[in-house]
Design a protein around this motif. Structure first.
Motif, PDB file in Angstrom:
ATOM      1  N   UNK A  49       0.832  -1.212   0.000  1.00 32.14           N
ATOM      2  CA  UNK A  49       0.000   0.000   0.000  1.00 32.14           C
ATOM      3  C   UNK A  49       0.861   1.256   0.000  1.00 32.14           C
ATOM      4  N   UNK A  50       1.804   1.318   0.939  1.00 32.32           N
ATOM      5  CA  UNK A  50       2.590   2.533   1.071  1.00 32.32           C
ATOM      6  C   UNK A  50       3.776   2.569   0.108  1.00 32.32           C
ATOM      7  N   UNK A  51       4.107   1.417  -0.509  1.00 27.86           N
ATOM      8  CA  UNK A  51       5.079   1.465  -1.589  1.00 27.86           C
ATOM      9  C   UNK A  51       4.547   2.305  -2.739  1.00 27.86           C
ATOM     10  N   UNK A  52       3.268   2.084  -3.077  1.00 27.93           N
ATOM     11  CA  UNK A  52       2.633   2.885  -4.127  1.00 27.93           C
ATOM     12  C   UNK A  52       2.379   4.316  -3.658  1.00 27.93           C
ATOM     13  N   UNK A  53       1.770   4.452  -2.485  1.00 28.60           N
ATOM     14  CA  UNK A  53       1.432   5.788  -2.005  1.00 28.60           C
ATOM     15  C   UNK A  53       2.691   6.573  -1.633  1.00 28.60           C
ATOM     16  N   UNK A  54       3.692   5.869  -1.100  1.00 22.60           N
ATOM     17  CA  UNK A  54       4.944   6.547  -0.760  1.00 22.60           C
ATOM     18  C   UNK A  54       5.641   7.103  -1.979  1.00 22.60           C
ATOM     19  N   UNK A  55       5.578   6.368  -3.103  1.00 19.66           N
ATOM     20  CA  UNK A  55       6.152   6.896  -4.331  1.00 19.66           C
ATOM     21  C   UNK A  55       5.420   8.141  -4.798  1.00 19.66           C
ATOM     22  N   UNK A  56       4.093   8.144  -4.624  1.00 18.71           N
ATOM     23  CA  UNK A  56       3.306   9.327  -4.965  1.00 18.71           C
ATOM     24  C   UNK A  56       3.693  10.513  -4.091  1.00 18.71           C
ATOM     25  N   UNK A  57       3.909  10.263  -2.801  1.00 18.82           N
ATOM     26  CA  UNK A  57       4.331  11.326  -1.886  1.00 18.82           C
ATOM     27  C   UNK A  57       5.696  11.867  -2.299  1.00 18.82           C
ATOM     28  N   UNK A  58       6.608  10.966  -2.665  1.00 16.82           N
ATOM     29  CA  UNK A  58       7.961  11.389  -3.049  1.00 16.82           C
ATOM     30  C   UNK A  58       7.952  12.299  -4.266  1.00 16.82           C
ATOM     31  N   UNK A  74       6.873  -0.817   8.916  1.00 14.52           N
ATOM     32  CA  UNK A  74       7.022  -1.160   7.509  1.00 14.52           C
ATOM     33  C   UNK A  74       6.367  -0.116   6.609  1.00 14.52           C
ATOM     34  N   UNK A  75       5.318   0.532   7.088  1.00 13.52           N
ATOM     35  CA  UNK A  75       4.691   1.609   6.323  1.00 13.52           C
ATOM     36  C   UNK A  75       5.664   2.780   6.162  1.00 13.52           C
ATOM     37  N   UNK A  76       6.327   3.170   7.262  1.00  8.01           N
ATOM     38  CA  UNK A  76       7.329   4.233   7.166  1.00  8.01           C
ATOM     39  C   UNK A  76       8.472   3.820   6.240  1.00  8.01           C
ATOM     40  N   UNK A  77       8.891   2.562   6.338  1.00  9.98           N
ATOM     41  CA  UNK A  77       9.964   2.066   5.473  1.00  9.98           C
ATOM     42  C   UNK A  77       9.546   2.124   4.007  1.00  9.98           C
ATOM     43  N   UNK A  78       8.276   1.784   3.730  1.00 10.15           N
ATOM     44  CA  UNK A  78       7.782   1.771   2.356  1.00 10.15           C
ATOM     45  C   UNK A  78       7.729   3.174   1.757  1.00 10.15           C
ATOM     46  N   UNK A  79       7.595   4.198   2.583  1.00 12.54           N
ATOM     47  CA  UNK A  79       7.670   5.573   2.091  1.00 12.54           C
ATOM     48  C   UNK A  79       9.134   5.994   1.944  1.00 12.54           C
ATOM     49  N   UNK A 123      -5.110   9.419  -7.819  1.00 12.37           N
ATOM     50  CA  UNK A 123      -4.942   9.864  -9.202  1.00 12.37           C
ATOM     51  C   UNK A 123      -3.457   9.888  -9.582  1.00 12.37           C
ATOM     52  N   UNK A 124      -2.631  10.339  -8.667  1.00 16.32           N
ATOM     53  CA  UNK A 124      -1.194  10.375  -8.932  1.00 16.32           C
ATOM     54  C   UNK A 124      -0.649   8.967  -9.136  1.00 16.32           C
ATOM     55  N   UNK A 125      -1.119   8.010  -8.321  1.00 19.22           N
ATOM     56  CA  UNK A 125      -0.672   6.620  -8.468  1.00 19.22           C
ATOM     57  C   UNK A 125      -1.089   6.064  -9.819  1.00 19.22           C
ATOM     58  N   UNK A 126      -2.348   6.306 -10.201  1.00 19.48           N
ATOM     59  CA  UNK A 126      -2.857   5.817 -11.489  1.00 19.48           C
ATOM     60  C   UNK A 126      -2.055   6.409 -12.646  1.00 19.48           C
ATOM     61  N   UNK A 166       8.435   3.188  -6.133  1.00 21.49           N
ATOM     62  CA  UNK A 166       7.424   2.591  -5.269  1.00 21.49           C
ATOM     63  C   UNK A 166       6.917   1.270  -5.824  1.00 21.49           C
ATOM     64  N   UNK A 167       6.652   1.228  -7.134  1.00 16.74           N
ATOM     65  CA  UNK A 167       6.243  -0.026  -7.768  1.00 16.74           C
ATOM     66  C   UNK A 167       7.371  -1.051  -7.669  1.00 16.74           C
ATOM     67  N   UNK A 168       8.590  -0.585  -7.874  1.00 18.22           N
ATOM     68  CA  UNK A 168       9.733  -1.500  -7.881  1.00 18.22           C
ATOM     69  C   UNK A 168       9.948  -2.155  -6.519  1.00 18.22           C
ATOM     70  N   UNK A 169       9.736  -1.415  -5.444  1.00 15.92           N
ATOM     71  CA  UNK A 169       9.928  -2.021  -4.124  1.00 15.92           C
ATOM     72  C   UNK A 169       8.902  -3.119  -3.880  1.00 15.92           C
ATOM     73  N   UNK A 170       7.696  -2.968  -4.448  1.00 16.06           N
ATOM     74  CA  UNK A 170       6.694  -4.031  -4.336  1.00 16.06           C
ATOM     75  C   UNK A 170       7.162  -5.267  -5.092  1.00 16.06           C
ATOM     76  N   UNK A 171       7.738  -5.054  -6.277  1.00 15.33           N
ATOM     77  CA  UNK A 171       8.271  -6.160  -7.063  1.00 15.33           C
ATOM     78  C   UNK A 171       9.385  -6.871  -6.305  1.00 15.33           C
TER      79      UNK A 171
END
Length: 429
Positions: free
Chosen positions: A66-75, A120-125, A210-213, A362-367
């Motif tokens: 969740x936060x891998x995607x959202x964290x990338x959007x925040x970045x 892990x949420x903080x780490x994912x951001x 929207x940013x994630x999409x 963010x996508x890559x960390x999920x992979x």
């Protein structure tokens, strides 16, 4: 070829911002591994149940996705320096929360799982933001070398951290391991605070769905980036046999059911190979045909796993030459995987426009996180009917077949060349 050309390219360390982050991360990576060991060990000591320990995988994976995607959007939407400061402080606070719960005598595993999930949420951001920062602070030609040094450091922590944790738990207990993790994060916080402002560039969007999409839509138009991630999935899902290590050690190598030196070597061999690869990664920063180099490295990784699987099949149930062949192949495979990962990370940093770097990472960390977990399920399922040796061998073979298929079906990736500054400039809006 000179020895200097073979050894790791240390030119990124001449960049002050990168050097501060890298040196600080030596302590931080070790500290992070202390918690990785302490949390499941403490949960088992409280519950006596491996099922509860297994929940750490679920409670860790969900926030990472969740936060891998959202964290990338925040970045991509905020000053990356501020994002790193906030997420690093968050990791310090969660480490101190572990410490506080333990000192207070907590015996509820669910509290530990909840705090672990938050950590892990903080780490994912933090992680995709940190990787995206390299694009801003390093010259283009040093991105591959910077990725190699960073990966070597991560694997070093993966080796040293568990050893330190295992040695310290009987003497200082869980609480002080958590306190030590928090203390070892302080140098990284200092290095992050010393970074210059890193405001978002290009088409800045508000962080959110929207940013994630839009980031995923951008990724769909970039076949090179998609293949770089697909190759990671292929290499890890089919070629990572770590779920089989306990059975290999017990049945194929004849160790006691509760483990021994061979089990420890199985678990540490790939990380040791990655560190060795990092020390000998000088050639990575000079490679121009980076796509082809990735293909070759992943095929080498698959071949090493094939040989390891064959050696397991031939092992007579005792520690013989075949057992040491397995360890050697996993070390060599770890080095090949490190080279491949460093090059793929560089390709992602070079090829993705800067305004989407956070979301791509963010996508890559999920992979990266998801592949080994899928491997655990698939290898564990296949081992019963096929046996651990054949399962390992076939997994390595599938890595080779899948990689060759990508090379043939997407020649644009195989022919990918390290871009020059003008090529990068064309990507920016």
């Amino acid at each position: 070829m000179s020895l200097r050309a073979i050894l790791a390219d240390t030119r990124p360390l001449q960049v002050p911002a990168y050097r501060r982050l890298w040196i600080a991360n030596i302590a931080t990576m070790i500290g992070a591994q202390l918690t990785v060991v302490a949390v499941p060990a403490q949960i088992y000591s409280i519950t006596g149940s491996s099922a509860y320990v297994g929940l750490t995988g679920l409670f860790g994976l969900v926030p990472l996705v969740i936060f891998g995607l959202y964290g990338g959007s925040i970045a991509d939407s905020f000053d990356k320096r501020k994002v790193l400061v906030g997420s690093t402080v968050g990791m310090i606070v969660t480490a101190l929360t572990f410490w506080g719960l333990t000192v207070a005598g907590n015996t509820n595993a669910w509290w530990l799982l909840a705090v672990f999930s938050l950590q892990q949420a903080f780490f994912a951001v933090n992680q995709p933001t940190r990787t995206a920062v390299f694009r801003s602070i390093l010259p283009l030609e040093l991105l591959a070398a910077g990725s190699s040094l960073n990966m070597m450091l991560m694997q070093f922590g993966a080796i040293v951290g568990p050893l330190v944790a295992g040695a310290l738990i009987p003497f200082i207990g869980y609480s002080w391991l958590y306190a030590l993790d928090a203390a070892l994060l302080i140098p990284t916080l200092g290095a992050v605070l010393a970074l210059p402002a890193l405001p978002p560039k290009g088409d800045v969007q508000r962080a959110g769905f929207r940013s994630i999409v839009d980031g995923l839509a951008y990724l769909r138009t970039q076949p090179v980036l998609m293949v770089a991630m697909l190759l990671d999935i292929i290499a890890m899902t089919f070629g990572m046999p770590r779920a089989l290590y306990p059975e290999i050690a017990a049945v194929s190598f004849g160790e006691p059911g509760d483990g021994g030196i061979m089990l420890a070597l199985l678990y540490s061999s790939m990380a040791a190979g990655a560190v060795l690869g990092g020390l000998l990664s000088g050639w990575v920063s000079r490679v121009v045909r980076q796509g082809l180099a990735v293909i070759v490295c992943i095929i080498a990784w698959g071949a090493a796993v094939v040989v390891a699987g064959g050696a397991v099949m031939l092992s007579p149930g005792a520690v013989t030459l075949w057992a040491w062949m397995v360890i050697l192949m996993l070390v060599l495979g770890g080095a090949a995987d490190m080279f491949s990962a460093a090059l793929r990370t560089a390709i992602l940093q070079q090829s993705a426009a800067e305004h989407v770097q956070g979301r791509i990472q963010g996508v890559y960390i999920i992979v990266v996180v998801g592949g080994p977990r899928m491997a655990d399920v698939l290898h564990g399922w296949a081992a019963a009917p096929l046996g651990v040796g054949l399962t390992t061998l076939l997994g390595g073979a599938l890595v080779i077949v899948g990689t060759l298929a990508c090379a043939v079906l997407v020649p644009g990736f195989t022919n990918y060349l390290k871009p020059g500054p003008r090529d990068i400039a064309k990507q920016e809006p």
